[in-house]
Design a protein around this motif. Structure first.
Motif, short mmCIF file in Angstrom:
data_model
loop_
_atom_site.label_atom_id
_atom_site.label_comp_id
_atom_site.label_asym_id
_atom_site.label_seq_id
_atom_site.Cartn_x
_atom_site.Cartn_y
_atom_site.Cartn_z
N GLU A 12 -22.36 1.10 20.37
CA GLU A 12 -23.03 0.97 19.41
C GLU A 12 -24.01 2.18 19.60
N ASP A 13 -24.60 2.26 20.45
CA ASP A 13 -25.80 3.23 20.66
C ASP A 13 -25.20 4.59 20.69
N SER A 14 -24.16 5.08 21.38
CA SER A 14 -23.54 6.44 21.14
C SER A 14 -23.19 6.59 19.72
N ALA A 15 -22.64 5.64 18.93
CA ALA A 15 -22.33 5.98 17.59
C ALA A 15 -23.56 6.23 16.91
N LYS A 16 -24.61 5.65 17.00
CA LYS A 16 -25.77 5.95 16.26
C LYS A 16 -26.43 7.07 16.59
N GLU A 17 -26.41 7.54 17.80
CA GLU A 17 -27.10 8.72 18.39
C GLU A 17 -26.31 9.75 17.77
N ILE A 18 -24.93 9.94 17.87
CA ILE A 18 -24.22 11.03 17.40
C ILE A 18 -24.26 11.07 15.74
N GLY A 19 -24.39 9.90 15.13
CA GLY A 19 -24.25 9.69 13.61
C GLY A 19 -25.52 10.60 13.30
N ARG A 20 -26.82 10.28 13.89
CA ARG A 20 -28.13 10.73 13.72
C ARG A 20 -28.01 12.11 13.90
N ALA A 21 -27.71 12.80 15.00
CA ALA A 21 -27.46 14.20 15.07
C ALA A 21 -26.63 14.79 14.01
#
Length: 106
Positions: A12-21
């Motif tokens: 979940e953390d990588s999905a959110k981080e990349i989505g935010r970028a």
């Protein structure tokens, strides 16, 4: 016209981080991050399995390929499974995604 991108992430953390970028870069307007899924796959002629986090990213059709290209660069997998397609139907509530391609959000 709206376009969608489906992509599983390792967590979940990588999905959110990349989505935010991608949102900050103006390439997508939204990312929906789902609960963990169990994936079975074949790679190098061997069957594997893992837990992954699915995500659905929303953008404008004019930005679809740029968003996919950038997602490939940011994604932690060597060869991420990324599927993108234009939507042929949708509600009027998706009209705001067209502003992404017009530069209205910049």
């Amino acid at each position: 016209m709206t376009a969608l991108i489906y992509c599983p992430f390792p967590n979940e953390d990588s999905a959110k981080e990349i989505g935010r970028a991608l949102i900050e870069e103006g390439l997508i307007g939204c990312i929906n991050v789902g609960p963990s899924i169990h994936s079975l796959f074949v790679r190098n002629s061997k069957i594997g399995e893992s837990e992954e986090t699915p995500a659905l990213l929303k953008t404008d059709k004019s930005l679809l390929q740029r968003a996919i290209s950038r997602l490939e660069i940011l994604h932690p997998y060597d060869t991420p499974a990324i599927l993108g397609w234009p939507c042929v139907a949708g509600s009027a509530t998706t009209d705001w995604l067209g502003q992404l391609g017009s530069g209205a959000n910049e």
